[in-house]
Design an enzyme around this catalytic site. Structure first.
Site, PDB file in Angstrom:
ATOM      1  N   GLY A   1      48.254  48.376  38.474  1.00  0.00           N
ATOM      2  CA  GLY A   1      49.173  49.088  37.602  1.00  0.00           C
ATOM      3  C   GLY A   1      49.694  50.340  38.272  1.00  0.00           C
ATOM      4  O   GLY A   1      49.103  50.838  39.238  1.00  0.00           O
TER       5      GLY A   1
ATOM      6  N   GLN B   1      53.273  58.700  39.084  1.00  0.00           N
ATOM      7  CA  GLN B   1      52.616  58.565  40.388  1.00  0.00           C
ATOM      8  C   GLN B   1      53.590  58.505  41.557  1.00  0.00           C
ATOM      9  O   GLN B   1      53.193  58.706  42.695  1.00  0.00           O
ATOM     10  CB  GLN B   1      51.729  57.305  40.399  1.00  0.00           C
ATOM     11  CG  GLN B   1      50.540  57.401  39.467  1.00  0.00           C
ATOM     12  CD  GLN B   1      49.722  56.128  39.496  1.00  0.00           C
ATOM     13  OE1 GLN B   1      50.002  55.180  38.773  1.00  0.00           O
ATOM     14  NE2 GLN B   1      48.724  56.082  40.353  1.00  0.00           N
TER      15      GLN B   1
ATOM     16  N   CYS C   1      41.973  54.430  41.031  1.00  0.00           N
ATOM     17  CA  CYS C   1      43.366  54.809  40.835  1.00  0.00           C
ATOM     18  C   CYS C   1      44.008  55.062  42.191  1.00  0.00           C
ATOM     19  O   CYS C   1      43.394  55.677  43.058  1.00  0.00           O
ATOM     20  CB  CYS C   1      43.426  56.081  39.986  1.00  0.00           C
ATOM     21  SG  CYS C   1      45.091  56.707  39.734  1.00  0.00           S
ATOM     22  N   LEU C   2      45.243  54.597  42.362  1.00  0.00           N
ATOM     23  CA  LEU C   2      45.934  54.778  43.644  1.00  0.00           C
ATOM     24  C   LEU C   2      46.159  56.260  43.940  1.00  0.00           C
ATOM     25  O   LEU C   2      46.300  56.650  45.089  1.00  0.00           O
ATOM     26  CB  LEU C   2      47.278  54.046  43.629  1.00  0.00           C
ATOM     27  CG  LEU C   2      47.207  52.516  43.465  1.00  0.00           C
ATOM     28  CD1 LEU C   2      48.596  51.928  43.301  1.00  0.00           C
ATOM     29  CD2 LEU C   2      46.489  51.878  44.645  1.00  0.00           C
TER      30      LEU C   2
ATOM     31  N   HIS D   1      44.693  53.332  31.025  1.00  0.00           N
ATOM     32  CA  HIS D   1      44.751  54.088  32.282  1.00  0.00           C
ATOM     33  C   HIS D   1      46.183  54.524  32.599  1.00  0.00           C
ATOM     34  O   HIS D   1      46.426  55.694  32.912  1.00  0.00           O
ATOM     35  CB  HIS D   1      44.175  53.214  33.412  1.00  0.00           C
ATOM     36  CG  HIS D   1      44.176  53.868  34.758  1.00  0.00           C
ATOM     37  ND1 HIS D   1      43.027  54.205  35.427  1.00  0.00           N
ATOM     38  CD2 HIS D   1      45.202  54.245  35.575  1.00  0.00           C
ATOM     39  CE1 HIS D   1      43.338  54.770  36.589  1.00  0.00           C
ATOM     40  NE2 HIS D   1      44.656  54.785  36.703  1.00  0.00           N
ATOM     41  N   GLU D   2      47.125  53.581  32.488  1.00  0.00           N
ATOM     42  CA  GLU D   2      48.515  53.896  32.862  1.00  0.00           C
ATOM     43  C   GLU D   2      49.181  54.818  31.849  1.00  0.00           C
ATOM     44  O   GLU D   2      49.948  55.698  32.220  1.00  0.00           O
ATOM     45  CB  GLU D   2      49.334  52.605  33.048  1.00  0.00           C
ATOM     46  CG  GLU D   2      48.808  51.634  34.103  1.00  0.00           C
ATOM     47  CD  GLU D   2      48.528  52.276  35.459  1.00  0.00           C
ATOM     48  OE1 GLU D   2      49.160  53.289  35.802  1.00  0.00           O
ATOM     49  OE2 GLU D   2      47.643  51.767  36.176  1.00  0.00           O
TER      50      GLU D   2
ATOM     51  N   HIS E   1      48.322  58.322  32.483  1.00  0.00           N
ATOM     52  CA  HIS E   1      49.139  58.934  33.545  1.00  0.00           C
ATOM     53  C   HIS E   1      50.397  59.573  32.967  1.00  0.00           C
ATOM     54  O   HIS E   1      50.812  60.649  33.407  1.00  0.00           O
ATOM     55  CB  HIS E   1      49.579  57.872  34.559  1.00  0.00           C
ATOM     56  CG  HIS E   1      48.600  57.628  35.667  1.00  0.00           C
ATOM     57  ND1 HIS E   1      48.168  58.618  36.520  1.00  0.00           N
ATOM     58  CD2 HIS E   1      47.996  56.491  36.088  1.00  0.00           C
ATOM     59  CE1 HIS E   1      47.329  58.097  37.412  1.00  0.00           C
ATOM     60  NE2 HIS E   1      47.196  56.808  37.170  1.00  0.00           N
TER      61      HIS E   1
HETATM   62 NI    NI Z   1      46.016  55.384  38.172  1.00  0.00          NI
END
Ligand code: NI
Length: 170
Positions: free
Chosen positions: A46, A51, A94-95, A136-137, A140
């Site tokens: 995701g 991000q 997480c990226l 999670h997304e 963000h």
């Molecule tokens: Ni993330």
């Protein structure tokens, strides 16, 4: 489509709340396509617009197996309107939080309202892994990272590790 650069902790932009999308125009379609390309390139399950430095309320995700035919989903202006139950999201990552994983307590079931990329209203009832990814997304989009939802001890451990990592890079 372009693979975009992913912002990483402690970049302050990751703390910004996004603004709702009002125009479902070409630039939005381009943003979504770039986000999907970037997610697959990493690879990740995701990605939120925050991000890649966009202040728009957009997330993309794909929870299909990597070896099969992929199905990326885009959600615009998503909001959790109902949540219940709890589960442990094991080894969440997480990226934007490189080289770190931790268990996170999440809701087991969420209902998300939003729009698709054309602006049509959508309602998603998600449980299990899909519910985790959506929480999670959407976090963000509100400037929240998963490390905000772990114990302060573990968070401090990560911050120290990250500071050391960044010192070594320069
Ligand atoms: Ni993330």
């Amino acid at each position: 489509m372009t693979v975009r650069n992913i912002l990483t902790y402690p970049d302050k932009f990751l703390r910004k709340k996004t603004a709702p999308v009002t125009a479902f125009d070409d630039s939005l379609q381009l943003l979504i396509d770039d986000m999907i390309e970037t997610m697959y390139d990493e690879p990740g399950v995701g990605l939120a617009a925050t991000q890649i430095g966009s202040g728009q309320s957009v997330i993309v995700y794909d929870i299909t197996p990597e070896e099969g035919e992929r199905q990326a989903e885009a959600l615009i202006n998503p909001e959790i309107v109902f949540r219940e139950g709890s589960l442990l999201s094991e080894g969440e990552g997480c990226l934007s939080v490189p080289d770190f994983r931790a268990d996170v307590k999440r809701n087991a079931h969420v209902r998300v309202e939003g729009q698709d990329r054309q602006g049509n209203p959508v309602v998603i009832d998600a449980e299990g892994f899909q519910a985790i990814v959506l929480q999670h997304e959407i976090d963000h989009l509100n400037g929240i990272l998963f490390i905000d939802r772990i114990s302060s001890l573990k968070r401090e451990m990560y911050k120290r590790k990250r500071r050391k990592q960044l010192r070594q890079q320069t």
